[in-house]
Design a protein around this motif. Structure first.
Motif, PDB file in Angstrom:
ATOM      1  N   ASP A 294       8.585 -72.319  -6.336  1.00  0.00           N
ATOM      2  CA  ASP A 294       8.811 -73.063  -5.111  1.00  0.00           C
ATOM      3  C   ASP A 294       7.499 -73.773  -4.738  1.00  0.00           C
ATOM      4  O   ASP A 294       6.968 -74.521  -5.553  1.00  0.00           O
ATOM      5  CB  ASP A 294       9.313 -72.150  -4.000  1.00  0.00           C
ATOM      6  N   ALA A 295       6.924 -73.536  -3.544  1.00  0.00           N
ATOM      7  CA  ALA A 295       5.690 -74.229  -3.168  1.00  0.00           C
ATOM      8  C   ALA A 295       4.445 -73.521  -3.685  1.00  0.00           C
ATOM      9  O   ALA A 295       3.358 -74.102  -3.679  1.00  0.00           O
ATOM     10  CB  ALA A 295       5.604 -74.372  -1.655  1.00  0.00           C
ATOM     11  N   ARG A 296       4.561 -72.286  -4.117  1.00  0.00           N
ATOM     12  CA  ARG A 296       3.405 -71.497  -4.547  1.00  0.00           C
ATOM     13  C   ARG A 296       2.930 -71.955  -5.926  1.00  0.00           C
ATOM     14  O   ARG A 296       3.739 -72.206  -6.816  1.00  0.00           O
ATOM     15  CB  ARG A 296       3.750 -70.015  -4.576  1.00  0.00           C
ATOM     16  N   VAL A 297       1.614 -72.041  -6.097  1.00  0.00           N
ATOM     17  CA  VAL A 297       1.022 -72.484  -7.356  1.00  0.00           C
ATOM     18  C   VAL A 297       0.011 -71.438  -7.822  1.00  0.00           C
ATOM     19  O   VAL A 297      -0.815 -70.970  -7.032  1.00  0.00           O
ATOM     20  CB  VAL A 297       0.320 -73.852  -7.207  1.00  0.00           C
ATOM     21  N   GLU A 298       0.078 -71.067  -9.101  1.00  0.00           N
ATOM     22  CA  GLU A 298      -0.859 -70.119  -9.679  1.00  0.00           C
ATOM     23  C   GLU A 298      -1.349 -70.646 -11.020  1.00  0.00           C
ATOM     24  O   GLU A 298      -0.697 -71.484 -11.643  1.00  0.00           O
ATOM     25  CB  GLU A 298      -0.196 -68.749  -9.859  1.00  0.00           C
ATOM     26  N   LEU A 299      -2.488 -70.136 -11.454  1.00  0.00           N
ATOM     27  CA  LEU A 299      -3.036 -70.540 -12.737  1.00  0.00           C
ATOM     28  C   LEU A 299      -2.285 -69.847 -13.860  1.00  0.00           C
ATOM     29  O   LEU A 299      -2.151 -68.619 -13.869  1.00  0.00           O
ATOM     30  CB  LEU A 299      -4.525 -70.183 -12.812  1.00  0.00           C
ATOM     31  N   SER A 300      -1.795 -70.647 -14.815  1.00  0.00           N
ATOM     32  CA  SER A 300      -1.200 -70.081 -16.025  1.00  0.00           C
ATOM     33  C   SER A 300      -2.278 -69.883 -17.079  1.00  0.00           C
ATOM     34  O   SER A 300      -2.430 -68.801 -17.639  1.00  0.00           O
ATOM     35  CB  SER A 300      -0.082 -70.989 -16.552  1.00  0.00           C
ATOM     36  N   CYS A 301      -3.054 -70.934 -17.352  1.00  0.00           N
ATOM     37  CA  CYS A 301      -4.134 -70.823 -18.329  1.00  0.00           C
ATOM     38  C   CYS A 301      -5.061 -72.016 -18.180  1.00  0.00           C
ATOM     39  O   CYS A 301      -4.731 -73.004 -17.516  1.00  0.00           O
ATOM     40  CB  CYS A 301      -3.576 -70.741 -19.748  1.00  0.00           C
ATOM     41  N   GLU A 302      -6.237 -71.937 -18.812  1.00  0.00           N
ATOM     42  CA  GLU A 302      -7.195 -73.036 -18.793  1.00  0.00           C
ATOM     43  C   GLU A 302      -7.920 -73.086 -20.131  1.00  0.00           C
ATOM     44  O   GLU A 302      -8.033 -72.071 -20.840  1.00  0.00           O
ATOM     45  CB  GLU A 302      -8.189 -72.863 -17.635  1.00  0.00           C
ATOM     46  N   ILE A 303      -8.411 -74.255 -20.481  1.00  0.00           N
ATOM     47  CA  ILE A 303      -9.051 -74.469 -21.782  1.00  0.00           C
ATOM     48  C   ILE A 303     -10.556 -74.552 -21.553  1.00  0.00           C
ATOM     49  O   ILE A 303     -11.084 -75.591 -21.144  1.00  0.00           O
ATOM     50  CB  ILE A 303      -8.508 -75.743 -22.455  1.00  0.00           C
ATOM     51  N   ALA A 304     -11.227 -73.458 -21.791  1.00  0.00           N
ATOM     52  CA  ALA A 304     -12.681 -73.401 -21.578  1.00  0.00           C
ATOM     53  C   ALA A 304     -13.282 -72.490 -22.638  1.00  0.00           C
ATOM     54  O   ALA A 304     -12.956 -71.305 -22.699  1.00  0.00           O
ATOM     55  CB  ALA A 304     -13.000 -72.891 -20.183  1.00  0.00           C
ATOM     56  N   ARG A 305     -14.140 -73.057 -23.499  1.00  0.00           N
ATOM     57  CA  ARG A 305     -14.774 -72.287 -24.564  1.00  0.00           C
ATOM     58  C   ARG A 305     -16.290 -72.414 -24.463  1.00  0.00           C
ATOM     59  O   ARG A 305     -16.814 -73.354 -23.873  1.00  0.00           O
ATOM     60  CB  ARG A 305     -14.345 -72.814 -25.944  1.00  0.00           C
ATOM     61  N   GLY A 306     -16.980 -71.469 -25.029  1.00  0.00           N
ATOM     62  CA  GLY A 306     -18.419 -71.559 -25.222  1.00  0.00           C
ATOM     63  C   GLY A 306     -19.191 -71.825 -23.956  1.00  0.00           C
ATOM     64  O   GLY A 306     -19.046 -71.124 -22.944  1.00  0.00           O
TER      65      GLY A 306
END
Length: 583
Positions: A294-306
């Motif tokens: 619905d209106a709620r947003v959460e982090l699924s994943c992110e691309i961050a290395r090194g």
């Protein structure tokens, strides 16, 4: 001996079960890895020393080579690689259109009207109507050169016909506008009672759903949330209705920004359940996938290395540290707003007498009196709840906020007439010269352990009446105006009385909140007449020729020693911008 050999080499009941299972699993290629593991496990039955009653010979080491075990599974993909695959998958699904016209004017809209700065996956639209009156009102709004005047003239009619108010002023239930002028008009004039007469309504604000009940005076009051018991004052982009709230057309990124600490966001793709976005942390943009309910947003994943992953961890640690320090500052600001501390200007004024009331209040307070007189007018020392009411000029609001957040403040009525000494005291009650904005800048420059001062060049000082250029500056330089920063604007005041000369005048305030998408500061808090949360446009109405001259940032190391911090760190989301609205 034959019996021993028979036991050693004949398959046990467990082994026979496992081989049968392998034969079943092997029929499908998807089960081959599991079948192989089970077969190897079947060949690796525990040695007889674990079996009760085993003989000495049975417990002796066998000369037979150790059984072959399954090779270690290949390393699973790292989180960044999995996220790249997830991002690619979401990008290949059908997207939602968003609200392009609203986003094109986003900075101007939030600069004009108090709003919950949400993201729309689809622009709210009017419901079709055959009602002649509704269609006429809608045409008037669409054609209005000055929407503020039109809205002011029509909303009183909706008190008797709230069904018309809903059809004219709401789109899919949202108090929505895609132009800054209409946005300002809606927030300034529209109340819940112009839209409903039912006993109970809901207000969707960000990811929160608030409820309100109608009182005998016709006004609605919250029954839950941070303002329970207080009169409802609508913000732009609130969704208002009765019954069961429908699925949201908006997504709440503000709360997510306080959990992840990103400073801005670029939206790449939106679906019913996901948002693909690039989130900015300092100078780094991090490709991310967000999941929505619905209106709620959460982090699924992110691309961050090194190195990027390391910089991201460091940035979040620093931002979390600052977020914790802002909580007592905001609490002090809100206390001044709710107490409605008076501006230090006499009701009856001879010439320029701003700043004369505070010392009179102090004298009355310490003398044990409950009121005092200036120029024939009487002023209260305490409010109706017995809380002290020291008058403030705008720079007093800055000092008082830091002092209250550190534990320094005046005792309420009924206690001893004294000032409790906390960790911070600027001494503005004894050194009256500190009560000028230019003296505050001098103090901040000299006190490098507490403040960092940035002065804008003459070319950077965009007058507030040049709205497009002014808001472009705020967006481009958003990192210079973060929540908790102090801003000083300066410019010529308009002529109010014939005998007043043209002078350069300062005004000071804190940045209260920012937009999670653009990073632009969207809410200010100070005392320009009474403590309140305001927009840039509202501030500029009084003195449109003023421009920003200085921004001052309190240093975290000083704040950590000066303020009373919460005992349990948590994700801290500031109270809504409706705090301080007139009922």
């Amino acid at each position: 001996m034959a019996g021993v050999l028979a036991w050693s080499f004949a398959p046990s009941r467990t082994v026979r079960r496992r081989r049968t299972l392998f034969a079943t699993l092997a029929r499908t290629s998807r089960c081959l890895p599991l079948a192989l593991a089970l077969t190897l496990a079947a060949c690796d039955e525990p040695p007889p020393e674990g079996r009760p009653g085993a003989t000495e010979k049975e417990r002796a080491p066998s000369p037979v080579a150790a059984p072959v075990r399954a090779p270690a599974p290949a390393d699973a993909p790292d989180p960044a690689t999995r996220c790249e695959a997830e991002r690619k998958r979401v990008l290949q699904t059908a997207g939602l259109p968003g609200a392009p016209k609203f986003e094109a004017a986003r900075a101007l809209i939030f600069g004009h009207a108090k709003a919950e700065p949400v993201l729309f996956v689809k622009a709210p639209e009017y419901e079709p109507s055959t009602d002649v009156a509704v269609r006429r009102y809608r045409r008037s709004l669409a054609r209005a050169s000055y929407p503020w005047d039109v809205v002011r003239s029509i909303v009183p009619r909706f008190l008797d016909h709230p069904e018309h108010g809903r059809e004219v002023l709401l789109r899919d239930g949202y108090l929505y506008a895609d132009t800054p002028e209409l946005a300002f008009a809606l927030v300034d004039h529209v109340r819940a009672q112009h839209l409903f007469d039912s006993e109970r309504i809901f207000i969707q604000r960000g990811e929160l759903t608030l409820f309100a009940e109608r009182g005998t005076d016709g006004k609605y009051r919250y029954t839950n949330g941070p303002q329970a018991g207080k009169t409802v004052r609508l913000l732009l982009l609130d969704r208002v209705g009765s019954g069961t709230p429908p699925p949201a057309l908006h997504r709440d990124l503000r709360r997510l920004s306080y959990a992840l600490h990103f400073q801005a966001a670029r939206i790449v793709h939106m679906t019913d359940g996901h948002v693909v976005a690039d989130l900015r942390y300092g100078a780094d943009w991090v490709r991310s996938v967000l999941v929505t309910t619905d209106a709620r947003v959460e982090l699924s994943c992110e691309i961050a290395r090194g190195d990027l992953a390391e910089r991201l961890r460091e940035f979040r640690a620093q931002a979390s540290r600052k977020q914790l320090l802002l909580e007592p500052l905001r609490a002090a600001m809100i206390a001044s707003i709710e107490e409605q501390l008076p501006f230090d200007e006499p009701l009856t004024e001879y010439g320029q007498q701003d700043g004369h009331l505070r010392q009179r209040w102090l004298r009355a307070y310490l003398d044990g009196r409950d009121s005092y007189r200036v120029n024939g007018d009487r002023y209260a020392v305490f409010d109706a709840q017995g809380r002290p009411r020291p008058p403030q000029v705008c720079v007093d609001f800055l000092y008082d906020t830091f002092e209250r957040a550190s534990g320094t403040w005046w005792q309420p009525r009924g206690g001893s007439r004294e000032r409790i000494q906390g960790r911070v005291d600027f001494g503005a009650f004894t050194d009256m010269t500190l009560r000028r904005a230019d003296r505050f800048i001098e103090l901040a420059r000299k006190d490098g352990d507490r403040f960092e001062v940035h002065e804008l060049s003459a070319k950077e000082r965009v007058p507030m009446f040049r709205r497009q250029a002014f808001f472009e500056h705020l967006t481009a330089r958003a990192d210079d105006y973060q929540p908790g920063d102090i801003v000083l604007i300066r410019g010529y005041t308009p002529f109010e009385r014939p005998w007043q000369r043209k002078i350069m005048h300062y005004h000071t305030f804190f940045v209260y909140e920012r937009d999670p998408l653009t990073g632009m500061p969207i809410a200010l808090v100070g005392n320009p007449g009474h403590p309140s949360i305001r927009t840039w446009f509202f501030e500029g109405l009084r003195t449109p020729k003023r421009s920003i001259w200085y921004s001052v940032r309190p240093k975290l190391a000083w704040l950590e020693t000066a303020l009373h911090l919460p005992s349990t760190p948590k994700v801290i989301v500031p109270p809504p911008l409706s705090i301080g609205h007139d009922a």
